[in-house]
Design a protein around this motif. Structure first.
Motif, PDB file in Angstrom:
ATOM      1  N   GLY A 147       0.876  16.035  28.441  1.00 21.90           N
ATOM      2  CA  GLY A 147       0.234  14.805  28.865  1.00 21.90           C
ATOM      3  C   GLY A 147      -1.003  15.096  29.689  1.00 21.90           C
ATOM      4  O   GLY A 147      -0.989  15.961  30.574  1.00 21.90           O
ATOM      5  N   GLN A 148      -2.101  14.363  29.388  1.00 24.43           N
ATOM      6  CA  GLN A 148      -3.343  14.527  30.142  1.00 24.43           C
ATOM      7  C   GLN A 148      -3.849  13.145  30.558  1.00 24.43           C
ATOM      8  O   GLN A 148      -3.908  12.223  29.754  1.00 24.43           O
ATOM      9  N   SER A 149      -4.216  13.027  31.815  1.00 29.48           N
ATOM     10  CA  SER A 149      -4.527  11.724  32.389  1.00 29.48           C
ATOM     11  C   SER A 149      -5.726  11.051  31.740  1.00 29.48           C
ATOM     12  O   SER A 149      -5.762   9.830  31.610  1.00 29.48           O
ATOM     13  N   ASN A 150      -6.706  11.825  31.370  1.00 24.48           N
ATOM     14  CA  ASN A 150      -7.910  11.276  30.751  1.00 24.48           C
ATOM     15  C   ASN A 150      -7.949  11.711  29.289  1.00 24.48           C
ATOM     16  O   ASN A 150      -7.921  12.905  28.986  1.00 24.48           O
ATOM     17  N   GLU A 151      -8.008  10.749  28.388  1.00 27.72           N
ATOM     18  CA  GLU A 151      -7.914  11.076  26.963  1.00 27.72           C
ATOM     19  C   GLU A 151      -9.109  11.869  26.464  1.00 27.72           C
ATOM     20  O   GLU A 151      -9.048  12.494  25.408  1.00 27.72           O
ATOM     21  N   SER A 152     -10.193  11.911  27.234  1.00 25.42           N
ATOM     22  CA  SER A 152     -11.382  12.645  26.788  1.00 25.42           C
ATOM     23  C   SER A 152     -11.300  14.141  27.081  1.00 25.42           C
ATOM     24  O   SER A 152     -12.115  14.908  26.578  1.00 25.42           O
ATOM     25  N   TRP A 153     -10.330  14.545  27.900  1.00 26.91           N
ATOM     26  CA  TRP A 153     -10.217  15.968  28.229  1.00 26.91           C
ATOM     27  C   TRP A 153      -9.685  16.764  27.043  1.00 26.91           C
ATOM     28  O   TRP A 153      -8.803  16.314  26.319  1.00 26.91           O
ATOM     29  N   GLY A 154     -10.233  17.972  26.863  1.00 33.09           N
ATOM     30  CA  GLY A 154      -9.742  18.862  25.823  1.00 33.09           C
ATOM     31  C   GLY A 154      -8.618  19.739  26.332  1.00 33.09           C
ATOM     32  O   GLY A 154      -8.130  19.591  27.460  1.00 33.09           O
ATOM     33  N   LEU A 155      -8.204  20.682  25.488  1.00 35.11           N
ATOM     34  CA  LEU A 155      -7.074  21.560  25.799  1.00 35.11           C
ATOM     35  C   LEU A 155      -7.586  22.955  26.167  1.00 35.11           C
ATOM     36  O   LEU A 155      -7.352  23.937  25.478  1.00 35.11           O
ATOM     37  N   SER A 209      -5.120   7.533  28.575  1.00 35.03           N
ATOM     38  CA  SER A 209      -4.690   8.924  28.670  1.00 35.03           C
ATOM     39  C   SER A 209      -4.300   9.441  27.283  1.00 35.03           C
ATOM     40  O   SER A 209      -4.500   8.752  26.282  1.00 35.03           O
ATOM     41  N   ALA A 210      -3.741  10.638  27.227  1.00 35.23           N
ATOM     42  CA  ALA A 210      -3.368  11.215  25.938  1.00 35.23           C
ATOM     43  C   ALA A 210      -2.130  12.078  26.081  1.00 35.23           C
ATOM     44  O   ALA A 210      -1.907  12.699  27.123  1.00 35.23           O
ATOM     45  N   VAL A 211      -1.335  12.090  25.038  1.00 33.47           N
ATOM     46  CA  VAL A 211      -0.240  13.046  24.897  1.00 33.47           C
ATOM     47  C   VAL A 211      -0.505  13.842  23.628  1.00 33.47           C
ATOM     48  O   VAL A 211      -0.710  13.266  22.551  1.00 33.47           O
ATOM     49  N   TYR A 212      -0.537  15.162  23.777  1.00 34.19           N
ATOM     50  CA  TYR A 212      -0.738  16.055  22.634  1.00 34.19           C
ATOM     51  C   TYR A 212       0.607  16.572  22.148  1.00 34.19           C
ATOM     52  O   TYR A 212       1.512  16.839  22.948  1.00 34.19           O
ATOM     53  N   LEU A 213       0.729  16.713  20.840  1.00 31.63           N
ATOM     54  CA  LEU A 213       1.900  17.317  20.218  1.00 31.63           C
ATOM     55  C   LEU A 213       1.468  18.637  19.589  1.00 31.63           C
ATOM     56  O   LEU A 213       0.424  18.709  18.927  1.00 31.63           O
ATOM     57  N   LEU A 214       2.264  19.678  19.799  1.00 31.75           N
ATOM     58  CA  LEU A 214       1.956  21.012  19.283  1.00 31.75           C
ATOM     59  C   LEU A 214       3.137  21.546  18.492  1.00 31.75           C
ATOM     60  O   LEU A 214       4.285  21.438  18.928  1.00 31.75           O
ATOM     61  N   ASP A 215       2.835  22.135  17.341  1.00 36.29           N
ATOM     62  CA  ASP A 215       3.826  22.891  16.572  1.00 36.29           C
ATOM     63  C   ASP A 215       3.669  24.355  16.963  1.00 36.29           C
ATOM     64  O   ASP A 215       2.789  25.053  16.438  1.00 36.29           O
ATOM     65  N   PRO A 216       4.472  24.869  17.904  1.00 33.43           N
ATOM     66  CA  PRO A 216       4.267  26.234  18.417  1.00 33.43           C
ATOM     67  C   PRO A 216       4.577  27.316  17.398  1.00 33.43           C
ATOM     68  O   PRO A 216       4.000  28.405  17.447  1.00 33.43           O
ATOM     69  N   ILE A 217       5.510  27.048  16.493  1.00 37.44           N
ATOM     70  CA  ILE A 217       5.855  28.055  15.485  1.00 37.44           C
ATOM     71  C   ILE A 217       4.689  28.255  14.530  1.00 37.44           C
ATOM     72  O   ILE A 217       4.325  29.388  14.186  1.00 37.44           O
ATOM     73  N   SER A 218       4.079  27.145  14.124  1.00 42.58           N
ATOM     74  CA  SER A 218       2.904  27.239  13.260  1.00 42.58           C
ATOM     75  C   SER A 218       1.756  27.943  13.985  1.00 42.58           C
ATOM     76  O   SER A 218       1.034  28.746  13.387  1.00 42.58           O
ATOM     77  N   LEU A 219       1.600  27.651  15.264  1.00 41.01           N
ATOM     78  CA  LEU A 219       0.532  28.291  16.034  1.00 41.01           C
ATOM     79  C   LEU A 219       0.675  29.807  16.010  1.00 41.01           C
ATOM     80  O   LEU A 219      -0.308  30.533  15.833  1.00 41.01           O
ATOM     81  N   ASN A 220       1.883  30.312  16.169  1.00 43.09           N
ATOM     82  CA  ASN A 220       2.081  31.757  16.276  1.00 43.09           C
ATOM     83  C   ASN A 220       2.058  32.486  14.941  1.00 43.09           C
ATOM     84  O   ASN A 220       2.150  33.712  14.909  1.00 43.09           O
ATOM     85  N   LYS A 221       1.933  31.741  13.854  1.00 43.31           N
ATOM     86  CA  LYS A 221       1.778  32.405  12.561  1.00 43.31           C
ATOM     87  C   LYS A 221       0.506  33.234  12.503  1.00 43.31           C
ATOM     88  O   LYS A 221       0.393  34.157  11.689  1.00 43.31           O
TER      89      LYS A 221
END
Length: 236
Positions: A28-36, A111-123
């Motif tokens: 979760g990030q308070s401002n939706e314009s912020w990146g990761l 604001s924004a909530v990001y979803l991540l697939d960590p298994i796909s990331l580590n491929k």
């Protein structure tokens, strides 16, 4: 449909877009314009600053903490105490990600909530989620300072042992950024979905957190979290 209900529907849609992965992490990030982008990577000459920050913290904190078993555990302590690192905090619990947004008190901002697939990331490195510090072949300073046994350019998903009550309470996990300073939403866009939590949904989100018993003290189980919880409970 309320904006909160619409947010939950979009979370379901985002999960489907990711292919309903075996595991999903939330941020979760308070401002939706912020990146990761981790806090450290926002500085110029961050590679040099990283070493100075780590060594100074290691030297100074040695009189305050029990001896840590690995460089990773020192890095997790640094992140815990808001010293800039190459880590990004994630959680395996959607409610905790929403709490991070609400407790920053920016209720008048989308604001924004990001979803991540960590298994796909580590491929990208041919690995599953890396357990830290159990994986003795994945050493923080060797990989990220010396590029041994490989150069880590893109972010990697890691799962820490629960060395602190805060990590345990937050069901905390991390991505650790490599040498590329761009945000995770750019370097691994195929593994990421972003859902806007509109400011109009936040009153219902606050009620949801109350029902779920997610307050500052339950996710920050220390004196700081307790103080914030008492302040909100009595004064707001």
């Amino acid at each position: 449909m309320s904006e909160w209900s619409d947010f939950l529907r979009q979370i379901e849609d985002a999960e489907r877009k990711l292919g309903n992965p075996q595991e999903i992490w939330f941020r979760g990030q308070s401002n939706e314009s912020w990146g990761l982008t981790p806090s450290l990577l926002r500085y110029s000459d961050w590679q040099l600053k990283e070493k100075d920050l780590f060594r100074e913290f290691q030297k100074t904190a040695s009189v305050l903490f029990d001896k840590r078993n690995s460089d990773w555990e020192i890095l997790f302590d640094m992140q815990h105490y808001w010293i800039p690192t190459r880590l990004l905090d994630w959680t395996t619990v959607l409610g905790v990600a929403v709490a991070f947004v609400i407790f920053d008190d920016l209720t008048d901002t989308d604001s924004a909530v990001y979803l991540l697939d960590p298994i796909s990331l580590n491929k990208i490195i041919g690995r599953d989620i890396i357990d830290i510090p159990e994986d003795r072949n994945f050493n923080y300073t060797e990989i990220y300072w010396d590029n041994r046994p490989f150069r880590a350019d893109k972010p990697i998903a890691i799962r820490p042992s629960f060395q602190s009550k805060r990590i345990q309470a937050q069901k905390g996990v991390f991505t650790v950024h490599g040498q590329i300073a761009e945000g995770l939403e750019i370097t691994a866009s195929q593994c990421i979905e972003k859902v806007i939590l509109k400011k109009g949904a936040k009153q219902e989100a606050i009620q949801f957190l109350k029902w779920a018993n997610l307050d500052e003290y339950t996710i920050y189980p220390d004196i700081i979290g307790m103080a914030r919880h008492i302040k909100r409970k009595i004064l707001e």
